[in-house]
Design an enzyme around this catalytic site. Sequence first.
Site, short mmCIF file in Angstrom:
data_model
loop_
_atom_site.label_atom_id
_atom_site.label_comp_id
_atom_site.label_asym_id
_atom_site.label_seq_id
_atom_site.Cartn_x
_atom_site.Cartn_y
_atom_site.Cartn_z
N GLU A 58 31.62 42.45 -4.17
CA GLU A 58 30.77 43.63 -4.34
C GLU A 58 31.39 44.83 -3.60
OE1 GLU A 58 26.26 42.05 -5.08
OE2 GLU A 58 26.92 41.85 -3.03
N ASP A 111 31.14 39.64 -9.43
CA ASP A 111 29.68 39.56 -9.36
C ASP A 111 29.25 39.71 -10.83
OD1 ASP A 111 26.96 39.91 -9.18
OD2 ASP A 111 27.04 41.57 -7.74
N LEU A 141 26.53 39.54 -12.59
CA LEU A 141 25.43 40.44 -12.90
C LEU A 141 24.89 40.99 -11.59
CD1 LEU A 141 24.58 41.04 -15.75
CD2 LEU A 141 22.58 39.67 -15.39
N ASP A 142 25.04 42.28 -11.43
CA ASP A 142 24.61 42.93 -10.19
C ASP A 142 23.31 43.67 -10.47
OD1 ASP A 142 25.07 44.15 -7.50
OD2 ASP A 142 25.07 45.96 -8.73
N ASP A 177 21.99 35.82 -14.91
CA ASP A 177 23.12 35.75 -13.95
C ASP A 177 24.02 34.59 -14.32
OD1 ASP A 177 22.60 37.59 -11.64
OD2 ASP A 177 20.77 36.41 -11.50
N GLU A 209 29.90 35.26 -7.33
CA GLU A 209 28.66 35.20 -6.57
C GLU A 209 27.88 33.93 -6.91
OE1 GLU A 209 25.87 38.43 -7.23
OE2 GLU A 209 24.35 37.37 -6.08
N GLU A 210 27.99 33.48 -8.13
CA GLU A 210 27.19 32.35 -8.59
C GLU A 210 27.86 30.99 -8.40
OE1 GLU A 210 24.27 33.15 -8.95
OE2 GLU A 210 24.50 35.29 -9.32
N ASP A 239 19.81 34.27 -2.75
CA ASP A 239 19.02 35.04 -3.71
C ASP A 239 18.53 34.13 -4.82
OD1 ASP A 239 19.92 37.24 -2.28
OD2 ASP A 239 21.67 37.48 -3.59
P1 AHG Z 1 22.78 40.92 -7.00
O1 AHG Z 1 21.79 41.16 -8.08
O2 AHG Z 1 24.20 40.73 -7.51
O3 AHG Z 1 22.38 39.86 -6.03
O4 AHG Z 1 22.93 42.28 -6.14
C1 AHG Z 1 21.79 42.98 -5.76
C2 AHG Z 1 22.20 43.88 -4.65
C3 AHG Z 1 22.71 45.24 -5.05
O5 AHG Z 1 23.02 45.46 -6.34
C4 AHG Z 1 21.64 46.17 -4.61
O6 AHG Z 1 22.20 47.34 -4.15
C5 AHG Z 1 20.91 45.41 -3.54
O7 AHG Z 1 21.09 44.06 -3.82
C6 AHG Z 1 19.46 45.71 -3.51
O8 AHG Z 1 18.89 45.04 -2.43
P2 AHG Z 1 17.46 45.41 -1.84
O9 AHG Z 1 16.46 44.92 -2.84
O10 AHG Z 1 17.40 44.69 -0.53
O11 AHG Z 1 17.42 46.90 -1.65
MN MN Z 2 25.38 42.20 -6.68
MN MN Z 3 24.84 39.28 -8.92
#
Ligand code: AHG
Ligand code: MN
Ligand code: MN
Length: 334
Positions: free
Chosen positions: A274, A115, A117-118, A69, A92-93, A63
């Site tokens: 998560e 995690d 920052l989610d 984050d 996560e980071e 990502d």
């Molecule tokens: P993060 O920001 O920690 O990487 O998590 C994002 C996750 C989660 O929070 C969310 O439900 C999902 O990614 C959304 O993914 P899509 O954009 O594929 O739906």
């Molecule tokens: Mn997350």
């Molecule tokens: Mn995150």
Amino acid sequence: MNRITTLDEFIIDKQKDFPFATGELSGLLRDIGVAAKIVNREVNRAGLVNILGLDGSTNQTGDEVKKLDIFANNKIIEYMENSGECSGIASEELEDFIKLPSKANKEAKYVLVVDPLDGSSNIDVNVSVGTIFGIYRRVTDHKQECTIEDFLQPGNKLVAAGYILYGTSTILIYTTGNGVNGFTLDPSLGEFCLSHKDLTIPEYGDFYSINQGYYLQFDLEMRRYIDHCSDSKRSLRYIGSMVSDVHRNIIYGGIFLYPVTRKNPLGKLRILYECNPMAMIVEQCGGRAINSNLERILDVPVTSLHQKSPIMLGSKHLVNEYEEFVMKYRPQNK
Ligand code: AHG
Ligand code: MN
Ligand code: MN
């Protein structure tokens, strides 16, 4: 007016239920409460202090990394480094887990998974984000530094789990395996105050949360289940921050689904920091959390720090119903 109960008072009070408790877990939970306030402050001022936007790198699972984050990750590590209750952190980071260097930390009984920052894709547009955490008791000798085995434990070994949702108000939800309680940050006091005592999730619910934009990438059984939710006139609500989406479903009743897709054949969400903490919370509220093989998330072996898993969690009746759809529509040879 009823007297308020702060998070710290509540944690100390709960510790009395365990006569042999040494106070380390309580200390660690209180430290997480303070780290959460620091992250909250920065999330609120992010637009002012120029920490919005991309950091230019990608994390372990590919990502794009937002500056906030990294900021949240660094703040949590910094705070734990000075706390003395936590021997190591997997995040996560971070590609690998880190060992915290001070003598007190080195010999601490617990490790943290987080995690920081989610829902980072929501940061720049002022939509709710969260922090997810889990605490494991170490399985290796705690007179020595922690090792990878301390982290690679199934979710059923979590001693505590929780999340912080930075929303219209900031709320911290946690469990130590004996029910779930929630605390709302009172900005005028700078304290998390007990606001959701003995939280339970409704057994039924009218919400489903899934990225329906991927519909054509889902398995047949998932497509049929989504059709059924739509036929049943349930409302689709999807913020794109797991913490926010699961929190809504805990309060109102509903199901959150992040299944396998053609692009992500193992799902997208990471089991250690998560899926497992959120599954523990949901189960402790009276709900259910399973993967697409219909296994209980908390019983799935964890073999690597950034392992992914499909996940379906929420109100019991809705998860049971999803299970029936899998049994009915999944091709036999799959
Ligand atoms: P993060 O920001 O920690 O990487 O998590 C994002 C996750 C989660 O929070 C969310 O439900 C999902 O990614 C959304 O993914 P899509 O954009 O594929 O739906
Ligand atoms: Mn997350
Ligand atoms: Mn995150």
